[in-house]
Design a protein around this motif. Structure first.
Motif, PDB file in Angstrom:
ATOM      1  N   LEU A  22      -1.002   2.962  -0.535  1.00  9.74           N
ATOM      2  CA  LEU A  22      -0.981   1.627   0.067  1.00  9.74           C
ATOM      3  C   LEU A  22       0.204   1.468   1.024  1.00  9.74           C
ATOM      4  O   LEU A  22       0.064   0.915   2.108  1.00  9.74           O
ATOM      5  N   ALA A  67      -5.358  -2.619   0.529  1.00  5.24           N
ATOM      6  CA  ALA A  67      -5.673  -1.821  -0.669  1.00  5.24           C
ATOM      7  C   ALA A  67      -7.023  -1.131  -0.511  1.00  5.24           C
ATOM      8  O   ALA A  67      -7.171   0.051  -0.874  1.00  5.24           O
ATOM      9  N   GLU A  68      -8.014  -1.849   0.035  1.00  4.23           N
ATOM     10  CA  GLU A  68      -9.328  -1.234   0.244  1.00  4.23           C
ATOM     11  C   GLU A  68      -9.248  -0.116   1.268  1.00  4.23           C
ATOM     12  O   GLU A  68      -9.867   0.954   1.094  1.00  4.23           O
ATOM     13  N   GLN A  83      -7.812   2.969  -0.274  1.00  5.23           N
ATOM     14  CA  GLN A  83      -8.783   3.647  -1.121  1.00  5.23           C
ATOM     15  C   GLN A  83      -9.788   4.437  -0.285  1.00  5.23           C
ATOM     16  O   GLN A  83     -10.102   5.587  -0.604  1.00  5.23           O
ATOM     17  N   GLY A  97      -7.971   7.334   1.368  1.00  8.88           N
ATOM     18  CA  GLY A  97      -7.398   8.268   0.402  1.00  8.88           C
ATOM     19  C   GLY A  97      -5.910   8.489   0.585  1.00  8.88           C
ATOM     20  O   GLY A  97      -5.405   9.591   0.367  1.00  8.88           O
TER      21      GLY A  97
END
Length: 200
Positions: free
Chosen positions: A175, A165-166, A169, A172
């Motif tokens: 997931l 998930a990180e 993020q 961009g």
């Protein structure tokens, strides 16, 4: 050591087992009966005594009691009534066995654990360092052979230690895309490493 020790009658003769020894100091034909009597009368208290001597190590205490009773069987003359109570002899033998084992443990040099060996291996220069350097160059070359998208996902998830998930993020992207790119990037990296003679 079974927990079900037969309780003896306190009014009974405390050294009944000593009377089973013949006048010559050898066991009569009732060896087995003598051992059973010794065990029934003395094994429970002897075990508890030895358990205190071994600091609660049940296995060691059981071994000591077994060895003590074996020595009692091998030395029947020790149970002559003139020599004193049988339990005193058994406790003395058990105590000596514990002391001997303790001394033997102290006399032996301490064993080096796995951590100490790993530290020595890390400090020892030689072929291992050269092999590691060559392998790291081959891995870096294999990573450079990946597509930029695959490289970016592996960099975020494995080298920087981010969760999926990180990484999604930071990069961009969704997931699910990070998960699929990670799967295919690892597959491609495995093939690139095999081409270079490295088994992942």
């Amino acid at each position: 050591m079974p927990r079900s020790f037969r309780k003896r009658d306190p009014r009974a003769d405390p050294d009944r087992s000593a009377r089973r020894v013949s006048s010559k100091g050898t066991l009569s034909t009732a060896d087995e009966e003598l051992l059973r009597t010794l065990y029934a009368e003395h094994a429970g208290p002897l075990f508890h005594y030895v358990l205190r001597l071994t600091s609660g190590d049940r296995q060691w205490a059981e071994d000591v009691v077994q060895e003590t009773l074996l020595r009692a069987w091998q030395h029947p003359a020790a149970f002559e009534p003139a020599r004193g109570p049988a339990r005193a002899w058994l406790c003395t033998v058990a105590r000596h066995l514990v002391i001997d084992a303790h001394r033997a443990r102290q006399a032996r040099p301490a064993e080096a654990g796995g951590e100490a060996l790993e530290r020595v291996a890390e400090q020892t220069p030689g072929e291992d360092e050269i092999e590691q350097a060559l392998q790291s160059w081959a891995v870096a070359d294999a990573v450079r052979a990946l597509s930029p998208d695959h490289r970016a996902v592996l960099l975020e998830t494995y080298y920087r230690g981010r969760t999926m998930a990180e990484a999604a993020q930071v990069l961009g992207i969704p997931l699910g895309t990070v998960k699929s790119r990670t799967y295919y990037a690892l597959h491609a990296l495995r093939l690139a490493l095999q081409e270079r003679g490295i088994e992942p």
